[in-house]
Design a protein around this motif. Structure first.
Motif, short mmCIF file in Angstrom:
data_model
loop_
_atom_site.label_atom_id
_atom_site.label_comp_id
_atom_site.label_asym_id
_atom_site.label_seq_id
_atom_site.Cartn_x
_atom_site.Cartn_y
_atom_site.Cartn_z
N THR A 61 10.65 108.34 -40.33
CA THR A 61 10.22 106.94 -40.40
C THR A 61 8.58 107.06 -41.07
OG1 THR A 61 9.83 107.03 -38.08
CG2 THR A 61 11.54 105.82 -38.64
N GLY A 62 8.14 108.07 -41.01
CA GLY A 62 6.77 108.66 -41.55
C GLY A 62 6.54 108.44 -43.09
N PHE A 63 5.43 109.00 -43.14
CA PHE A 63 5.07 108.91 -44.93
C PHE A 63 5.85 109.68 -45.60
CE2 PHE A 63 1.32 111.17 -47.43
CZ PHE A 63 1.84 110.47 -48.63
N LEU A 64 5.93 111.09 -45.30
CA LEU A 64 6.71 111.90 -46.10
C LEU A 64 8.17 111.69 -45.81
CD1 LEU A 64 6.69 114.88 -47.54
CD2 LEU A 64 6.66 116.06 -45.44
N ARG A 84 13.00 105.85 -33.21
CA ARG A 84 12.48 105.32 -31.66
C ARG A 84 12.29 103.78 -31.81
NH1 ARG A 84 6.86 108.10 -29.96
NH2 ARG A 84 6.09 107.77 -32.10
N LEU A 127 9.94 116.74 -39.03
CA LEU A 127 8.75 116.25 -39.88
C LEU A 127 7.78 115.71 -38.56
CD1 LEU A 127 10.17 116.81 -42.39
CD2 LEU A 127 9.92 114.46 -43.09
N ARG A 130 1.80 114.33 -35.20
CA ARG A 130 0.85 113.18 -34.83
C ARG A 130 -0.71 113.63 -34.99
NH1 ARG A 130 2.51 109.34 -36.13
NH2 ARG A 130 3.37 107.36 -34.97
N LYS A 182 -0.13 123.17 -34.04
CA LYS A 182 0.75 123.19 -35.15
C LYS A 182 1.23 124.69 -35.27
CE LYS A 182 1.60 119.28 -37.27
NZ LYS A 182 3.19 118.92 -37.42
N MET A 204 -1.86 115.27 -47.84
CA MET A 204 -1.04 114.46 -48.99
C MET A 204 -1.55 113.31 -49.38
SD MET A 204 2.90 115.57 -47.54
CE MET A 204 2.91 115.28 -45.60
N ARG A 210 -2.77 108.66 -45.74
CA ARG A 210 -4.18 108.33 -45.06
C ARG A 210 -5.33 108.93 -45.62
NH1 ARG A 210 0.30 109.26 -41.86
NH2 ARG A 210 -0.16 111.41 -41.49
P1 NDP Z 1 3.60 110.35 -40.11
O1 NDP Z 1 2.28 110.29 -39.03
O2 NDP Z 1 3.51 109.62 -41.22
O3 NDP Z 1 4.84 110.41 -39.58
C1 NDP Z 1 5.04 111.04 -38.40
C2 NDP Z 1 6.65 110.95 -37.89
O4 NDP Z 1 6.74 111.54 -36.57
C3 NDP Z 1 6.99 109.54 -37.63
O5 NDP Z 1 8.23 109.50 -38.10
C4 NDP Z 1 6.66 109.33 -36.12
O6 NDP Z 1 7.71 108.24 -35.51
C5 NDP Z 1 7.25 110.78 -35.67
N1 NDP Z 1 6.54 110.85 -34.38
C6 NDP Z 1 5.23 111.15 -34.06
N2 NDP Z 1 5.14 111.41 -32.68
C7 NDP Z 1 6.39 111.29 -32.25
C8 NDP Z 1 6.88 111.22 -30.93
N3 NDP Z 1 6.17 111.40 -29.85
N4 NDP Z 1 8.58 111.09 -30.70
C9 NDP Z 1 8.98 110.81 -31.76
N5 NDP Z 1 9.00 110.84 -32.89
C10 NDP Z 1 7.34 110.91 -33.23
O7 NDP Z 1 3.42 112.26 -40.74
P2 NDP Z 1 3.49 112.43 -42.05
O8 NDP Z 1 4.70 111.85 -42.87
O9 NDP Z 1 2.09 112.10 -42.96
O10 NDP Z 1 3.61 114.04 -42.12
C11 NDP Z 1 4.87 114.67 -41.99
C12 NDP Z 1 4.34 115.91 -41.09
O11 NDP Z 1 3.67 116.73 -41.95
C13 NDP Z 1 3.72 116.03 -39.81
O12 NDP Z 1 4.46 116.81 -38.86
C14 NDP Z 1 2.42 116.23 -40.02
O13 NDP Z 1 1.63 116.77 -38.86
C15 NDP Z 1 2.61 117.24 -41.08
N6 NDP Z 1 1.31 117.23 -42.11
C16 NDP Z 1 0.98 115.73 -42.62
C17 NDP Z 1 -0.19 115.91 -43.46
C18 NDP Z 1 -0.66 114.60 -44.28
O14 NDP Z 1 -1.47 114.47 -45.09
N7 NDP Z 1 0.15 113.45 -44.18
C19 NDP Z 1 -0.95 117.07 -43.77
C20 NDP Z 1 -0.58 118.31 -43.13
C21 NDP Z 1 0.75 118.20 -42.44
P3 NDP Z 1 7.43 106.82 -35.38
O15 NDP Z 1 7.56 106.00 -36.77
O16 NDP Z 1 8.34 106.39 -34.46
O17 NDP Z 1 6.01 106.97 -35.01
#
Ligand code: NDP
Length: 377
Positions: A61-64, A84, A127, A130, A182, A204, A210
């Motif tokens: 559900t996140g960005f990547l 969730r 993936l 936080r 990490k 990214m 962000r």
């Molecule tokens: P996002 O913050 O956009 O998404 C994070 C995801 O993790 C979401 O799907 C979120 O779910 C889930 N998540 C976070 N906390 C929990 C929790 N307690 N329980 C269950 N699910 C959880 O991250 P990105 O897509 O940007 O990044 C993907 C990965 O790459 C991450 O691990 C990040 O740390 C890593 N990364 C990202 C960078 C960047 O520039 N974006 C740079 C370096 C590493 P929900 O939608 O429910 O909150």
């Protein structure tokens, strides 16, 4: 050829694909034998084809996440999306054919729900991450404990591939809690499941990033280190492509990849790039770390929306560190995109309507009255 992992039948039986006409190449099916000996029919026919891998994407559900889900679902694979929050996952449904994107409710502290999410899959991506601690989960809970539970489930069901997304600059002695946790997440994943592939993306950029959007939308950009931190921004679409290639290539099991862009920038360079593209000047305010970091820690406890965090202030003082032993885009045959070629695409909507540049009117348009005037700002 059948016994070799990931070795396609067609690779041994057919003529080299470059010699085949396009139509024949598209209808070829390729049988891959996974690490655990499961035969998988690899597809090249698009989202409605039958067969393919079953892929679980934690953090979809996140960005990547959307770029990973989209790639596998578009190729006809079954994608399991543990989620969730009902509303956060809706957009992923349409990336695959009916029944191909499967949603499962999951909680990071509920082992049964994690096991349920991985037990039918042959590729699992983690993936989850936080940037800041929340009321219920600190960074260690998300990165270390979360990875521990997911890796345990992967090992229990002997899933073929586990790809864990960590972060650039992950280091056990880092002053940032994020980079430190990490690093420990990588270690715990490898301890439990030694074939884990570790992927460390640089900061990214993309549609929901962000980085560019934070600099473009803030009226006042507040920092602590005068925007001096240096890093190599990477395109989220390239990272998605790399993750797909890694997932499909069994020879990447147990390896570490660092995915970063071709050029190094300071945050100040990016800020200037953004200002030039949006044709506006965002005010920059620098507040010393000794004041900003504790205030962020305090504000995070009382505000219920995301601002920044104490650790994010700390990370401003850390330049991206690159592990020279890790593999990178070159090993995957991908040429990473350069951020300055994409800023117009991602930021043009921030320009004021005063700069709205219409193409010259045709004679027909001149005769007809213009119906709409779009005001964007
Ligand atoms: P996002 O913050 O956009 O998404 C994070 C995801 O993790 C979401 O799907 C979120 O779910 C889930 N998540 C976070 N906390 C929990 C929790 N307690 N329980 C269950 N699910 C959880 O991250 P990105 O897509 O940007 O990044 C993907 C990965 O790459 C991450 O691990 C990040 O740390 C890593 N990364 C990202 C960078 C960047 O520039 N974006 C740079 C370096 C590493 P929900 O939608 O429910 O909150």
């Amino acid at each position: 050829a059948l016994c070799r992992p990931s070795m396609g039948l067609s690779a041994s039986l057919a003529k080299p694909s470059t010699l085949l006409p396009r139509q024949t190449r598209r209808s070829l099916q390729d049988i891959a034998i996974t690490r655990t000996g499961k035969p998988i029919i690899r597809l090249s026919g698009g989202r409605s084809s039958l067969g393919g891998h079953t892929v679980t994407v934690f953090g979809a559900t996140g960005f990547l996440g959307r770029y990973v889900v989209n790639r596998f679902a578009q190729a006809g694979c079954t994608v399991v999306v543990p989620f969730r929050e009902e509303m956060a996952k809706r957009h992923l449904k349409v990336s695959g054919d009916l029944g191909r994107v499967v949603f499962l409710e999951m909680d990071l502290r509920n082992t049964a729900s994690i096991e349920e999410s991985v037990r039918h899959s042959d590729i699992v991506f983690n993936l989850i991450g936080r940037d800041y601690p929340t009321k219920n989960f600190d960074l260690e809970d998300v990165h270390v404990e979360g990875t521990h539970r997911i890796a345990n489930a992967v090992a229990k069901y002997d899933v073929d591939r586990f790809i864990h997304v960590s972060s650039h600059s992950a280091h056990p002695q880092s002053t940032s809690e994020f980079y430190k946790t990490k690093y420990y997440s990588e270690r715990i994943a490898r301890e439990i499941f030694p074939e884990t592939t570790i992927v460390r993306p640089a900061p990214m950029f993309g549609f929901e990033d962000r980085l560019l959007h934070h600099l473009a939308s803030a009226t006042n950009v507040i920092t602590s280190n005068h925007m001096l931190e240096r890093f190599r921004p990477v395109h989220a679409i390239d990272v998605g492509e790399a993750l797909e290639k890694i997932g499909l290539d069994d020879s990447t099991a147990g390896q570490t990849f660092e995915l970063y862009g071709p050029k190094e920038y300071s945050m100040k360079d990016i800020h200037e790039l953004v200002d030039r593209e949006i044709l506006k000047k965002r005010r920059h305010i620098n507040i010393p770390k000794a004041i900003l970091a504790p205030s962020m820690g305090l504000l995070n406890k009382v505000l219920w929306w995301v601002i920044s965090s104490k650790d994010q202030v700390e990370r401003e003082f850390i330049d991206q560190f690159i592990d020279k032993n890790a593999k990178t885009f070159v090993d995957l045959g991908i040429e990473p995109g350069e951020i300055s070629n994409f800023t117009y695409k991602y930021l043009h909507a921030y320009r004021s309507a005063a700069y709205y540049d219409l193409p010259p009117m045709t004679e027909k348009e001149k005769r007809e009255e213009k119906k709409y005037l779009h005001v964007l700002d």
